[in-house]
Scaffold this motif. Sequence first.
Motif, mmCIF file in Angstrom:
data_model
loop_
_atom_site.group_PDB
_atom_site.id
_atom_site.type_symbol
_atom_site.label_atom_id
_atom_site.label_comp_id
_atom_site.label_asym_id
_atom_site.label_seq_id
_atom_site.Cartn_x
_atom_site.Cartn_y
_atom_site.Cartn_z
ATOM 1 N N HIS A 78 37.626 25.904 11.564
ATOM 2 C CA HIS A 78 37.401 24.459 11.549
ATOM 3 C C HIS A 78 38.720 23.803 11.164
ATOM 4 C CE1 HIS A 78 34.699 20.906 10.076
ATOM 5 N NE2 HIS A 78 35.699 20.515 10.849
ATOM 6 N N ILE A 79 39.316 23.069 12.110
ATOM 7 C CA ILE A 79 40.614 22.443 11.889
ATOM 8 C C ILE A 79 40.444 20.929 11.920
ATOM 9 C CG2 ILE A 79 42.976 22.181 12.753
ATOM 10 C CD1 ILE A 79 42.712 24.919 14.044
ATOM 11 N N VAL A 80 40.909 20.273 10.856
ATOM 12 C CA VAL A 80 40.967 18.813 10.832
ATOM 13 C C VAL A 80 42.433 18.438 10.976
ATOM 14 C CG1 VAL A 80 40.562 16.733 9.481
ATOM 15 C CG2 VAL A 80 38.906 18.598 9.403
ATOM 16 N N GLY A 81 42.803 18.041 12.168
ATOM 17 C CA GLY A 81 44.198 17.753 12.468
ATOM 18 C C GLY A 81 44.582 18.409 13.787
ATOM 19 N N ASN A 82 45.857 18.464 14.049
ATOM 20 C CA ASN A 82 46.353 19.011 15.298
ATOM 21 C C ASN A 82 46.578 20.511 15.189
ATOM 22 O OD1 ASN A 82 46.437 16.403 16.394
ATOM 23 N ND2 ASN A 82 48.479 16.046 15.575
ATOM 24 N N MET A 83 46.619 21.177 16.336
ATOM 25 C CA MET A 83 46.903 22.610 16.393
ATOM 26 C C MET A 83 48.036 22.838 17.389
ATOM 27 S SD MET A 83 44.415 25.860 17.261
ATOM 28 C CE MET A 83 44.104 25.326 18.940
ATOM 29 N N VAL A 84 49.032 23.616 16.984
ATOM 30 C CA VAL A 84 50.183 23.911 17.833
ATOM 31 C C VAL A 84 50.239 25.411 18.075
ATOM 32 C CG1 VAL A 84 52.685 23.823 18.046
ATOM 33 C CG2 VAL A 84 51.472 21.922 16.972
ATOM 34 N N LEU A 85 50.251 25.805 19.368
ATOM 35 C CA LEU A 85 50.458 27.199 19.749
ATOM 36 C C LEU A 85 51.894 27.314 20.216
ATOM 37 C CD1 LEU A 85 47.164 27.942 21.729
ATOM 38 C CD2 LEU A 85 47.639 28.377 19.329
ATOM 39 N N ASP A 86 52.740 27.960 19.422
ATOM 40 C CA ASP A 86 54.169 27.969 19.702
ATOM 41 C C ASP A 86 54.671 29.406 19.702
ATOM 42 O OD1 ASP A 86 56.751 27.348 20.130
ATOM 43 O OD2 ASP A 86 57.113 26.350 18.226
ATOM 44 N N THR A 87 55.012 29.894 20.872
ATOM 45 C CA THR A 87 55.608 31.223 21.007
ATOM 46 C C THR A 87 56.220 31.300 22.392
ATOM 47 O OG1 THR A 87 55.198 33.606 20.879
ATOM 48 C CG2 THR A 87 53.480 32.257 21.870
ATOM 49 N N SER A 88 56.745 32.451 22.783
ATOM 50 C CA SER A 88 57.377 32.558 24.086
ATOM 51 C C SER A 88 56.378 32.343 25.217
ATOM 52 C CB SER A 88 58.039 33.932 24.220
ATOM 53 O OG SER A 88 57.067 34.962 24.050
ATOM 54 N N SER A 89 55.126 32.716 24.985
ATOM 55 C CA SER A 89 54.077 32.502 25.981
ATOM 56 C C SER A 89 52.765 32.239 25.256
ATOM 57 C CB SER A 89 53.950 33.727 26.903
ATOM 58 O OG SER A 89 52.935 33.528 27.864
ATOM 59 N N PRO A 90 52.575 31.010 24.709
ATOM 60 C CA PRO A 90 51.362 30.730 23.916
ATOM 61 C C PRO A 90 50.109 30.868 24.759
ATOM 62 C CG PRO A 90 52.566 28.712 24.406
ATOM 63 C CD PRO A 90 53.433 29.837 24.835
ATOM 64 N N THR A 91 49.138 31.592 24.228
ATOM 65 C CA THR A 91 47.911 31.896 24.969
ATOM 66 C C THR A 91 46.720 31.778 24.041
ATOM 67 O OG1 THR A 91 49.157 33.465 26.335
ATOM 68 C CG2 THR A 91 46.753 33.589 26.440
ATOM 69 N N LEU A 92 45.617 31.231 24.562
ATOM 70 C CA LEU A 92 44.352 31.164 23.847
ATOM 71 C C LEU A 92 43.381 32.086 24.572
ATOM 72 C CD1 LEU A 92 42.694 29.870 21.575
ATOM 73 C CD2 LEU A 92 42.054 28.064 23.169
ATOM 74 N N TYR A 93 43.055 33.214 23.931
ATOM 75 C CA TYR A 93 42.221 34.226 24.568
ATOM 76 C C TYR A 93 40.748 34.011 24.249
ATOM 77 C CZ TYR A 93 46.463 36.945 25.504
ATOM 78 O OH TYR A 93 47.684 37.363 25.945
ATOM 79 N N THR A 94 39.897 34.420 25.178
ATOM 80 C CA THR A 94 38.470 34.458 24.906
ATOM 81 C C THR A 94 38.121 35.811 24.290
ATOM 82 O OG1 THR A 94 38.055 35.246 27.153
ATOM 83 C CG2 THR A 94 37.969 32.875 26.787
ATOM 84 N N SER A 95 36.833 36.028 24.051
ATOM 85 C CA SER A 95 36.390 37.235 23.368
ATOM 86 C C SER A 95 36.558 38.465 24.258
ATOM 87 C CB SER A 95 34.928 37.081 22.948
ATOM 88 O OG SER A 95 34.409 38.300 22.472
#
Length: 527
Positions: A289-306
């Motif tokens: 649970h995030i209140v605020g912004n989220m930054v994905l920062d890397t050479s290849s930022p990825t959001l994976y599913t399960s």
Amino acid sequence: MLRVLNKKALILILTLCHYSFDTFAQWSTSGSNIYSSNSGNIGIGTTAPERKLHVYGQAMFQNPDGNGSVIISGNPWYTQFISDRLAFYINKELQVDGPIKSYGRPLELYAQNTLGLTMSNTSGYVGLGTSSPASRLHISGAVVVDDVAPTLFTGSGSSELSRYVHIKNSPQTSLTAGLKAGGLLISDEYSYANPAKNDLIVKGKTGLGATNLTENVKLAIATSDWHIKLSNSDPGGVDWRLGSTSNSWATGGGKFIISSNNVPTSASLVIDQSKNVGIGTISPVDKLHIVGNMVLDTSSPTLYTSSSTSDQNRFIHLRNSPTQTAVSGLKAGGILVADSYDYGSPGKNDIIVKGRVGIGTPLTSNPNNYSLLVNGTVNATAVYMNDELVRSSQWTTNNGAIHYGNSVGIGTSLTTNPNSYKLAVNGKIGAHEVRVEKSSTTWPDYVFAQDYELPPLNDIEKYIRTYRHLPEVPTQKVIEADGHDLGSMDAILLKKIEELTLYIIQQEKRMVSQEEELRKLKESLRK
């Protein structure tokens, strides 16, 4: 000769008797006690006693019960034991009822020629295993604290500084380059670890405020306040605190929190008993649970599913917060891909992309810089181009022919199609041939029937003068409002042409008849 010797012997005996009687007269008895009233010194084994009692040789003190004692009194400050030997030899237990003081030199106790204890005569420092104690207690060697509950207490003074145990380098020497000092190693052997300067290394378990160390935990901290404080004294340093909350905390009980200040409700990170993690909130309602912004920062930022085997676990679902239902007038569950929220205001369940979108293809193979590049089939119920709806899903093909089941607007919106045209065109149409199929309109061949009553021209003239258009032909207002039907208009125009043809035929017949009458009239006039 004998007489002379006897005389000398008699004088010697008398002299000895005199001294014996004189010496014996200085000792007195009182019961079983004997004492001397001589004010001088008494020597045993010496003729030149230097003190009240001077024994040259060994002395023994023994009672029938095996106990002996020497009682010395007089000077209230000290009693001297002076010997020209290096030490006293005591082969029994030494018991002292009162203080032991040393004057002039340190007090040292040896065991088998090995120094055990030293008391400095100048500072009062005590040394164990060293002859030069540098502090109140200076131990050279190992220390064993053995008791039912062995304890090392701090001071009982009123100052807070006297309530701390300070471990630092020896006060005798300064720090030597390459050597470490001031560390603490709690282990059964030094080889377990090599503590650096000011380090604390514990081989076993450590309890801070915790008494139950039965669990397999190396560090146990029990407190009703913050558990750990991490400080940095350098410029810009911030104090971080770690704690486990109870019901008395404003955050609620059973939570692990990390905060950069002393206010638990502003904690940066929270983990509750349900394994929910909160960032920017003390009451997480889901796993993250995030209140605020989220930054994905890397050479290849990825959001994976399960990685679960269930299909539902392989999707990312964006929806309204689980803590509240959607509020009327507020949007939730949308995605905005942009560097600023001001770029677009996504509606509920909407996705807005400020940049380009590639589906089935990388955007690197997008030479024309299309906003949407699709490598594959697109199936949609509605597609708009330039604010005009294109219903591509209702077009069908059959052997090269294309068919559409609803109305089509070209150059015009079907919303301005009051007549529900199947094809509405706002502009020119170019074609080699336009064919209007048979409709319900009656084709005007009936005009040439024998029983057709052709309207008299004088009636047509009156109608035109009255209505300013031909009978059965739509007026200008009707055409401007509703347009005209091509098939019906062709039939009306054809009817008017056929009627006009009949009028011409009638006129032709009249003209032929009149010419014949005129010819006959001319012939009669010639006669």
